[in-house]
Scaffold this active site. Structure first.
Site, PDB file in Angstrom:
ATOM      1  N   HIS A  27      -0.277   0.523 -13.146  1.00  0.00           N
ATOM      2  CA  HIS A  27       0.433  -0.712 -13.477  1.00  0.00           C
ATOM      3  C   HIS A  27       1.924  -0.408 -13.601  1.00  0.00           C
ATOM      4  CE1 HIS A  27       0.827  -4.787 -14.971  1.00  0.00           C
ATOM      5  NE2 HIS A  27       1.674  -4.325 -15.862  1.00  0.00           N
TER       6      HIS A  27
ATOM      7  N   ASP B 246      -5.718  -4.881 -16.971  1.00  0.00           N
ATOM      8  CA  ASP B 246      -4.733  -3.993 -17.617  1.00  0.00           C
ATOM      9  C   ASP B 246      -5.045  -3.629 -19.065  1.00  0.00           C
ATOM     10  OD1 ASP B 246      -3.286  -4.200 -15.218  1.00  0.00           O
ATOM     11  OD2 ASP B 246      -2.219  -5.972 -15.933  1.00  0.00           O
TER      12      ASP B 246
ATOM     13  N   GLU C 223       5.935   6.057  -9.648  1.00  0.00           N
ATOM     14  CA  GLU C 223       4.573   5.906  -9.105  1.00  0.00           C
ATOM     15  C   GLU C 223       4.294   6.951  -8.034  1.00  0.00           C
ATOM     16  OE1 GLU C 223       3.743   1.183  -9.760  1.00  0.00           O
ATOM     17  OE2 GLU C 223       4.452   1.784  -7.810  1.00  0.00           O
TER      18      GLU C 223
ATOM     19  N   LEU D 276      -5.302  -6.723  -6.549  1.00  0.00           N
ATOM     20  CA  LEU D 276      -5.008  -7.862  -7.424  1.00  0.00           C
ATOM     21  C   LEU D 276      -6.228  -8.629  -7.921  1.00  0.00           C
ATOM     22  CD1 LEU D 276      -1.823  -9.260  -5.620  1.00  0.00           C
ATOM     23  CD2 LEU D 276      -1.975  -7.779  -7.621  1.00  0.00           C
TER      24      LEU D 276
ATOM     25  N   GLY E 204       0.789  -1.228   0.000  1.00  0.00           N
ATOM     26  CA  GLY E 204       0.000   0.000   0.000  1.00  0.00           C
ATOM     27  C   GLY E 204       0.816   1.269   0.000  1.00  0.00           C
ATOM     28  N   SER E 205       2.043   1.224  -0.537  1.00  0.00           N
ATOM     29  CA  SER E 205       2.808   2.484  -0.533  1.00  0.00           C
ATOM     30  C   SER E 205       2.105   3.532  -1.407  1.00  0.00           C
ATOM     31  CB  SER E 205       4.249   2.254  -0.993  1.00  0.00           C
ATOM     32  OG  SER E 205       4.298   1.925  -2.353  1.00  0.00           O
TER      33      SER E 205
ATOM     34  N   LEU F  59      -9.922  -9.070 -10.010  1.00  0.00           N
ATOM     35  CA  LEU F  59     -10.637  -8.504 -11.159  1.00  0.00           C
ATOM     36  C   LEU F  59     -11.838  -7.700 -10.655  1.00  0.00           C
ATOM     37  CD1 LEU F  59     -10.341  -8.708 -14.261  1.00  0.00           C
ATOM     38  CD2 LEU F  59     -12.080 -10.505 -14.201  1.00  0.00           C
ATOM     39  N   ILE F  60     -12.080  -6.555 -11.287  1.00  0.00           N
ATOM     40  CA  ILE F  60     -13.230  -5.731 -10.882  1.00  0.00           C
ATOM     41  C   ILE F  60     -14.481  -6.253 -11.590  1.00  0.00           C
ATOM     42  CG2 ILE F  60     -14.216  -3.393 -10.973  1.00  0.00           C
ATOM     43  CD1 ILE F  60     -11.902  -3.679  -8.996  1.00  0.00           C
TER      44      ILE F  60
HETATM   45  C1  GRF Z   1       2.599  -0.981  -7.705  1.00  0.00           C
HETATM   46  O1  GRF Z   1       3.783  -1.284  -8.385  1.00  0.00           O
HETATM   47  C2  GRF Z   1       1.463  -0.742  -8.665  1.00  0.00           C
HETATM   48  O2  GRF Z   1       1.880  -0.246  -9.884  1.00  0.00           O
HETATM   49  C3  GRF Z   1       0.910  -2.124  -8.851  1.00  0.00           C
HETATM   50  O3  GRF Z   1       1.058  -2.768  -7.632  1.00  0.00           O
HETATM   51  C4  GRF Z   1       2.133  -2.189  -6.903  1.00  0.00           C
HETATM   52  C5  GRF Z   1       1.607  -1.823  -5.555  1.00  0.00           C
HETATM   53  O4  GRF Z   1       2.606  -1.378  -4.703  1.00  0.00           O
HETATM   54  N1  GRF Z   1      -0.442  -2.110  -9.354  1.00  0.00           N
HETATM   55  P1  GRF Z   1       2.207  -0.762  -3.292  1.00  0.00           P
HETATM   56  O5  GRF Z   1       1.377  -1.829  -2.584  1.00  0.00           O
HETATM   57  O6  GRF Z   1       1.405   0.465  -3.560  1.00  0.00           O
HETATM   58  O7  GRF Z   1       3.490  -0.482  -2.603  1.00  0.00           O
END
Ligand code: GRF
Length: 199
Positions: free
Chosen positions: A106, A147, A176, A87, A14-15, A89-90
């Site tokens: 992504h 995706d 990100e 992770l 969840g960063s 599917l919606i």
């Molecule tokens: C990120 O690399 C994002 O692009 C992908 O999953 C990862 C999540 O990282 N969808 P975090 O849990 O937000 O650290």
């Protein structure tokens, strides 16, 4: 005017979700209403609840149930949904209820290195194995396939021949954390309709 309310969906550390929470903490027009996870032991569940963010944990069966998720979002008056390391599917019903109001990040330059099972270090490993010279991030609308939704923005970073998976992950995460909050904010500001709750 009522703030636009975002739901964050996350399954991992969840960063990115925490970065969005920090970004919108003092925003006058957007607020994070809750974090939803399908994993009770995910890092994001602990981090978000320790910051006083409403945190909802559901089973994989529950999050595959579109009607269930629509009802949860309606109960919390959600206007917009952001997937940040989510992770599952919606379900179609949620996508139909939030047309172009669900976005995902992504960790690669889609359409390459996307799809089911392409997440986390599997993506970075594939990039290194293929001797790619660049990678990056893609922010896109969510449709019914992993995706595959319309791309909103991409940011690129180089991959050097000596880069390890750790190096690639670090560079991608830097992109990100730098760009995702601003793209989310821009997409929300450009919404063609008034916030869902105000209609
Ligand atoms: C990120 O690399 C994002 O692009 C992908 O999953 C990862 C999540 O990282 N969808 P975090 O849990 O937000 O650290």
């Amino acid at each position: 005017m009522a703030k636009i309310r975002i739901a964050l969906f996350a399954s991992g550390n969840g960063s990115n979700a925490m970065n969005l929470i920090r970004h919108f903490a003092s925003n006058t027009s957007v607020e994070v209403a809750f974090v939803l996870s399908n994993k009770a032991d995910a890092g994001i569940v602990k981090s978000a609840s320790s910051k006083g963010i409403e945190t909802l944990v559901f089973t994989n069966e529950e999050v595959a149930d579109g009607e269930f998720l629509v009802n949860v979002c309606s109960k919390y008056s959600i206007d917009f949904i952001v997937l940040a390391g989510y992770l599952r599917l919606i379900p179609a019903q949620l996508i139909q209820a939030f047309p172009e109001r669900i976005i995902n990040i992504h960790p690669a330059l889609l359409p390459k290195y996307g799809g089911k099972n392409m997440y986390g270090d599997k993506v970075h490993q594939a990039i290194v194995d293929a001797n790619e010279t660049e990678t990056g991030i893609t922010i896109h609308f969510v449709n019914e396939q992993f995706d595959k939704g319309k791309i909103i923005a991409q940011y690129v970073c180089p991959v050097h021949p000596t880069d390890s998976i750790d190096d690639v992950r670090e560079n991608v995460q830097h992109l990100e954390h730098t760009f995702f909050p601003f793209v989310v904010e821009k997409v929300i500001k450009e919404l063609k309709f008034a916030p869902r709750r105000a209609r």
